[in-house]
Scaffold this motif. Structure first.
Motif, PDB file in Angstrom:
ATOM      1  N   THR A  89     -46.381  22.096 -40.978  1.00 58.50           N
ATOM      2  CA  THR A  89     -46.730  23.116 -39.985  1.00 58.50           C
ATOM      3  C   THR A  89     -45.721  24.259 -39.970  1.00 58.50           C
ATOM      4  OG1 THR A  89     -45.518  22.060 -38.169  1.00 58.50           O
ATOM      5  CG2 THR A  89     -47.795  21.337 -38.535  1.00 58.50           C
ATOM      6  N   LEU A  90     -44.660  24.138 -40.759  1.00 54.99           N
ATOM      7  CA  LEU A  90     -43.596  25.143 -40.767  1.00 54.99           C
ATOM      8  C   LEU A  90     -43.714  26.063 -41.974  1.00 54.99           C
ATOM      9  CD1 LEU A  90     -40.600  22.735 -40.031  1.00 54.99           C
ATOM     10  CD2 LEU A  90     -41.855  24.137 -38.375  1.00 54.99           C
ATOM     11  N   ASP A  91     -43.181  27.276 -41.829  1.00 61.52           N
ATOM     12  CA  ASP A  91     -43.067  28.137 -43.000  1.00 61.52           C
ATOM     13  C   ASP A  91     -41.609  28.390 -43.369  1.00 61.52           C
ATOM     14  OD1 ASP A  91     -42.357  29.896 -40.997  1.00 61.52           O
ATOM     15  OD2 ASP A  91     -44.014  31.286 -41.339  1.00 61.52           O
ATOM     16  N   ALA A 134     -37.254  26.801 -42.168  1.00 54.08           N
ATOM     17  CA  ALA A 134     -36.384  26.013 -41.291  1.00 54.08           C
ATOM     18  C   ALA A 134     -34.948  26.470 -41.511  1.00 54.08           C
ATOM     19  CB  ALA A 134     -36.518  24.522 -41.603  1.00 54.08           C
ATOM     20  N   ASP A 178     -44.635  17.182 -39.687  1.00 48.42           N
ATOM     21  CA  ASP A 178     -44.127  18.392 -39.038  1.00 48.42           C
ATOM     22  C   ASP A 178     -43.793  19.477 -40.060  1.00 48.42           C
ATOM     23  OD1 ASP A 178     -44.166  17.064 -36.503  1.00 48.42           O
ATOM     24  OD2 ASP A 178     -42.268  16.103 -37.038  1.00 48.42           O
TER      25      ASP A 178
END
Length: 169
Positions: free
Chosen positions: A118-120, A122, A115
């Motif tokens: 898929t993030l840039d 948080a 996961d």
């Protein structure tokens, strides 16, 4: 993410997953049996982090139900800080600053490595966001490189990083 990056990251995940399972599930257990603090306290590479968590009064939080995602700096990561920084942060009068630094390493929820890529960014428990990037060189959280992923705990997951990340940096 490019196909080559996905393949490289998948290979990194397989290697670290095998290591983590071998180290934490030797008895053939599939489910984690230790919380985040117990895992960290049982690993000598996290002794500075554990001391800081205790000094900040965050043990009760991190043994709580969660789930939490912790970007855990190693002792070597703390050693990269300027001389005297850790000792200064551990003083009782600097507890608020220490809490801010430590909670900047924690994200609410269980974010597995698959996961993370898929993030840039948080949002941390501290309130600011960490930047996340996946490149051919690996996964970065702010200026820290993720060196091990998916150490599963009963109340979340730990991703090991090589640098202490600082809010507002």
């Amino acid at each position: 993410m490019k196909t080559l990056q996905k393949i490289q990251f998948a290979m990194l995940l397989m290697v670290t997953s095998v290591f983590a399972q071998a180290a934490h599930h030797e008895g053939g257990h599939d489910m984690p049996t230790q919380n985040i603090v117990e895992i960290a306290a049982g690993n000598d590479d996290f002794s500075t982090l554990v001391a800081a968590v205790k000094a900040a009064g965050l043990v009760d939080v991190l043994v709580g139900e969660g789930p939490f995602t912790v970007f855990a700096p190693t002792n070597a990561a703390f050693a990269k800080l300027p001389a005297g920084t850790v000792e200064t942060l551990l003083k009782p009068e600097n507890k608020d600053q220490l809490v801010a630094v430590l909670t900047y390493h924690v994200v609410a929820g269980k974010v597995m490595a698959a996961d993370v890529v898929t993030l840039d960014s948080a949002v941390t428990v501290q309130g600011e966001s960490v930047s996340i990037s996946a490149t051919d060189a690996g996964v970065m959280v702010d200026a820290a490189t993720v060196v091990m992923t998916d150490l599963e705990a009963t109340n979340g997951v730990i991703h090991v990083i090589d640098t202490v990340i600082l809010p507002g940096a």
